[in-house]
Design a protein around this motif. Structure first.
Motif, PDB file in Angstrom:
ATOM      1  N   THR A 270       0.822  -1.217   0.000  1.00  0.00           N
ATOM      2  CA  THR A 270       0.000   0.000   0.000  1.00  0.00           C
ATOM      3  C   THR A 270       0.850   1.259   0.000  1.00  0.00           C
ATOM      4  O   THR A 270       0.345   2.356   0.220  1.00  0.00           O
ATOM      5  N   ASP A 271       2.159   1.104  -0.247  1.00  0.00           N
ATOM      6  CA  ASP A 271       3.081   2.237  -0.163  1.00  0.00           C
ATOM      7  C   ASP A 271       3.684   2.588  -1.512  1.00  0.00           C
ATOM      8  O   ASP A 271       4.792   3.111  -1.592  1.00  0.00           O
ATOM      9  N   GLY A 272       2.998   2.244  -2.575  1.00  0.00           N
ATOM     10  CA  GLY A 272       3.445   2.627  -3.901  1.00  0.00           C
ATOM     11  C   GLY A 272       4.794   2.041  -4.284  1.00  0.00           C
ATOM     12  O   GLY A 272       5.198   0.974  -3.798  1.00  0.00           O
ATOM     13  N   VAL A 273       5.535   2.769  -5.146  1.00  0.00           N
ATOM     14  CA  VAL A 273       6.816   2.294  -5.640  1.00  0.00           C
ATOM     15  C   VAL A 273       7.840   2.170  -4.512  1.00  0.00           C
ATOM     16  O   VAL A 273       8.660   1.254  -4.491  1.00  0.00           O
ATOM     17  N   THR A 274       7.758   3.076  -3.542  1.00  0.00           N
ATOM     18  CA  THR A 274       8.687   3.010  -2.407  1.00  0.00           C
ATOM     19  C   THR A 274       8.522   1.699  -1.649  1.00  0.00           C
ATOM     20  O   THR A 274       9.505   1.056  -1.268  1.00  0.00           O
ATOM     21  N   GLY A 275       7.277   1.300  -1.436  1.00  0.00           N
ATOM     22  CA  GLY A 275       7.029   0.039  -0.745  1.00  0.00           C
ATOM     23  C   GLY A 275       7.528  -1.148  -1.537  1.00  0.00           C
ATOM     24  O   GLY A 275       8.096  -2.090  -0.970  1.00  0.00           O
ATOM     25  N   LEU A 276       7.326  -1.117  -2.853  1.00  0.00           N
ATOM     26  CA  LEU A 276       7.818  -2.203  -3.708  1.00  0.00           C
ATOM     27  C   LEU A 276       9.335  -2.300  -3.650  1.00  0.00           C
ATOM     28  O   LEU A 276       9.905  -3.396  -3.598  1.00  0.00           O
ATOM     29  N   ALA A 277      10.001  -1.154  -3.674  1.00  0.00           N
ATOM     30  CA  ALA A 277      11.463  -1.143  -3.611  1.00  0.00           C
ATOM     31  C   ALA A 277      11.970  -1.729  -2.296  1.00  0.00           C
ATOM     32  O   ALA A 277      12.960  -2.472  -2.259  1.00  0.00           O
ATOM     33  N   THR A 278      11.275  -1.412  -1.212  1.00  0.00           N
ATOM     34  CA  THR A 278      11.662  -1.945   0.097  1.00  0.00           C
ATOM     35  C   THR A 278      11.515  -3.461   0.126  1.00  0.00           C
ATOM     36  O   THR A 278      12.395  -4.174   0.634  1.00  0.00           O
ATOM     37  N   ILE A 279      10.422  -3.964  -0.407  1.00  0.00           N
ATOM     38  CA  ILE A 279      10.211  -5.415  -0.460  1.00  0.00           C
ATOM     39  C   ILE A 279      11.301  -6.075  -1.296  1.00  0.00           C
ATOM     40  O   ILE A 279      11.878  -7.099  -0.919  1.00  0.00           O
ATOM     41  N   CYS A 280      11.599  -5.479  -2.442  1.00  0.00           N
ATOM     42  CA  CYS A 280      12.634  -6.015  -3.334  1.00  0.00           C
ATOM     43  C   CYS A 280      13.988  -6.080  -2.632  1.00  0.00           C
ATOM     44  O   CYS A 280      14.694  -7.090  -2.696  1.00  0.00           O
ATOM     45  N   ASP A 281      14.366  -4.997  -1.954  1.00  0.00           N
ATOM     46  CA  ASP A 281      15.660  -4.962  -1.260  1.00  0.00           C
ATOM     47  C   ASP A 281      15.761  -6.067  -0.210  1.00  0.00           C
ATOM     48  O   ASP A 281      16.821  -6.681  -0.037  1.00  0.00           O
ATOM     49  N   LYS A 282      14.665  -6.311   0.502  1.00  0.00           N
ATOM     50  CA  LYS A 282      14.685  -7.345   1.540  1.00  0.00           C
ATOM     51  C   LYS A 282      14.910  -8.731   0.937  1.00  0.00           C
ATOM     52  O   LYS A 282      15.631  -9.562   1.504  1.00  0.00           O
ATOM     53  N   LYS A 283      14.303  -8.994  -0.204  1.00  0.00           N
ATOM     54  CA  LYS A 283      14.471 -10.306  -0.843  1.00  0.00           C
ATOM     55  C   LYS A 283      15.891 -10.467  -1.375  1.00  0.00           C
ATOM     56  O   LYS A 283      16.498 -11.540  -1.246  1.00  0.00           O
ATOM     57  N   ILE A 284      16.442  -9.412  -1.953  1.00  0.00           N
ATOM     58  CA  ILE A 284      17.812  -9.493  -2.462  1.00  0.00           C
ATOM     59  C   ILE A 284      18.804  -9.656  -1.314  1.00  0.00           C
ATOM     60  O   ILE A 284      19.818 -10.345  -1.450  1.00  0.00           O
ATOM     61  N   SER A 285      18.517  -9.051  -0.174  1.00  0.00           N
ATOM     62  CA  SER A 285      19.401  -9.190   0.989  1.00  0.00           C
ATOM     63  C   SER A 285      19.508 -10.646   1.440  1.00  0.00           C
ATOM     64  O   SER A 285      20.551 -11.071   1.952  1.00  0.00           O
ATOM     65  N   LYS A 286      18.435 -11.420   1.261  1.00  0.00           N
ATOM     66  CA  LYS A 286      18.485 -12.842   1.618  1.00  0.00           C
ATOM     67  C   LYS A 286      19.460 -13.587   0.713  1.00  0.00           C
ATOM     68  O   LYS A 286      20.179 -14.484   1.159  1.00  0.00           O
ATOM     69  N   LEU A 287      19.484 -13.210  -0.561  1.00  0.00           N
ATOM     70  CA  LEU A 287      20.471 -13.804  -1.475  1.00  0.00           C
ATOM     71  C   LEU A 287      21.883 -13.404  -1.074  1.00  0.00           C
ATOM     72  O   LEU A 287      22.820 -14.208  -1.130  1.00  0.00           O
ATOM     73  N   ALA A 288      22.051 -12.143  -0.681  1.00  0.00           N
ATOM     74  CA  ALA A 288      23.374 -11.656  -0.281  1.00  0.00           C
ATOM     75  C   ALA A 288      23.911 -12.452   0.910  1.00  0.00           C
ATOM     76  O   ALA A 288      25.110 -12.746   0.989  1.00  0.00           O
ATOM     77  N   ALA A 289      23.016 -12.817   1.830  1.00  0.00           N
ATOM     78  CA  ALA A 289      23.436 -13.602   2.993  1.00  0.00           C
ATOM     79  C   ALA A 289      23.966 -14.970   2.572  1.00  0.00           C
ATOM     80  O   ALA A 289      24.957 -15.467   3.108  1.00  0.00           O
ATOM     81  N   ILE A 290      23.305 -15.590   1.589  1.00  0.00           N
ATOM     82  CA  ILE A 290      23.763 -16.895   1.090  1.00  0.00           C
ATOM     83  C   ILE A 290      25.127 -16.751   0.423  1.00  0.00           C
ATOM     84  O   ILE A 290      26.043 -17.555   0.655  1.00  0.00           O
ATOM     85  N   SER A 291      25.275 -15.729  -0.409  1.00  0.00           N
ATOM     86  CA  SER A 291      26.542 -15.500  -1.095  1.00  0.00           C
ATOM     87  C   SER A 291      27.662 -15.234  -0.102  1.00  0.00           C
ATOM     88  O   SER A 291      28.780 -15.738  -0.257  1.00  0.00           O
ATOM     89  N   THR A 292      27.371 -14.456   0.932  1.00  0.00           N
ATOM     90  CA  THR A 292      28.376 -14.150   1.952  1.00  0.00           C
ATOM     91  C   THR A 292      28.830 -15.418   2.660  1.00  0.00           C
ATOM     92  O   THR A 292      30.025 -15.620   2.916  1.00  0.00           O
ATOM     93  N   GLU A 293      27.882 -16.290   2.986  1.00  0.00           N
ATOM     94  CA  GLU A 293      28.246 -17.539   3.664  1.00  0.00           C
ATOM     95  C   GLU A 293      29.177 -18.374   2.788  1.00  0.00           C
ATOM     96  O   GLU A 293      30.167 -18.938   3.271  1.00  0.00           O
TER      97      GLU A 293
END
Length: 336
Positions: free
Chosen positions: A266-289
């Protein structure tokens, strides 16, 4: 275990610092400007005593960090702390790293160790076309140190970087502070960097204790970054294959999660960007490990050189970038 030469002993500091820079800078942004100007932060801002600061206690040191730097970010670990001014996972970024090494406390001159870290940063394949701008030996927190300024290209972005290297013989560690910012950014944070380095003092806290004294901030440490022991028979290729599969397996589920959360956004493009960043951060954690496991292999089993490590770590980083882009594509599709 035989005693390592100076270059090998400090290689882990280069590994830690480069992992921090490449993972942070290389994380694809979702609908964010990469060179937005901050109204509250300029290269001169830290020279004013009116700017409030918070204290980061890290690796046995206390640092005064201007409040406009947010963090530690969710990608931080016990040996790496990330702060950002603006949008998380995008430059400008401050990175604090520290790793244990075997230092000779009887020495008075640590030029070789400082130069090894400097050379590793400048010559790394992770930074294309790296050029040393300046290098100055100085005392930092009463200890031998060096500040270097260099430039190069990371993840197709022209970057200016500054790193402060601290030799801490009493705790057998080398600590690094690195500022990375885009070369064409409207605002420079080099003044903040200088102020933070100047503020460094030896803390009474144990080197492994990391705290931040400031307005309460929630810090989430990725649960997937726990590094397990690596078998002496394991190879870099084994780790690469394992974590390539983990990254590729995780991506479809993260895209599904993004789609579900985006539908309820319900937060427009800003909300979508926040959701996207959170999902990519999960990938970053795997790569870091995976990268940490490769580093552990180099340190403990003697399998391969630093160059071998870097080659395979770069390959894994490329897989991560490819998979992260798929999530970014999902964001772009939903934001159109």
């Amino acid at each position: 275990m035989k005693r390592m030469n100076a270059a090998t002993r400090v290689a882990r500091i280069v590994v830690a610092t480069l992992c921090a820079v490449v993972l942070a800078v290389g994380l694809p942004a979702c609908g964010r400007s990469s060179s937005s100007k901050s109204d509250s932060a300029t290269s001169e801002v830290s020279s004013s005593t009116e700017i409030p600061t918070k204290t980061l206690t890290f690796a046995g040191f206390d640092f005064a960090i201007p409040d406009h730097w947010q963090g530690p970010s969710s990608k931080s670990t016990d040996t790496m702390k990330y702060f950002y001014a603006g949008t998380e996972n995008r430059p400008p970024l401050l990175m604090f790293t520290a790793n244990s090494v075997n230092l000779d406390s009887s020495k008075a001159d640590f030029t070789s160790e400082l130069s090894s870290v400097q050379d590793g940063l400048i010559k790394s394949k992770s930074i294309s076309g790296a050029k040393l701008v300046s290098s100055t030996d100085m005392t930092i927190a009463g200890l031998p140190g060096r500040v270097i300024q260099y430039s190069g290209t990371i993840s197709n972005m022209d970057m200016n970087l500054r790193s402060a290297i601290i030799i801490d013989t009493s705790n057998n560690q080398i600590a690094c502070i690195t500022l990375s910012e885009e070369a064409n950014a409207e605002t420079s944070y080099s003044g903040d960097f200088d102020a933070i380095v100047s503020s460094a003092t030896v803390s009474s806290a144990a080197p492994t204790t990391t705290t931040t004294t400031t307005t309460p901030t929630t810090t989430t440490t990725p649960t997937t970054t726990t590094t397990t022991s690596t078998s002496s028979e394991t190879t870099y290729e084994d780790i690469y294959n394992e974590y390539t599969q983990k990254l590729q397996d995780a991506t479809p589920g993260l895209i599904d999660e993004y789609d579900q959360e985006a539908a309820a956004n319900t937060d427009g493009v800003t909300g979508l960007a926040t959701i996207c960043d959170k999902k990519i951060s999960k990938l970053a954690a795997i790569s870091t490990e995976g990268t940490e496991k490769m580093a552990q292999l180099m340190y403990t089993s003697g399998s391969g050189s630093y160059q071998d490590y870097e080659d395979w770590a770069t390959k894994l980083s490329d897989v991560y970038t490819t998979e992260a882009q798929k999530i970014t594509d999902a964001y772009m599709d939903s934001a159109m």
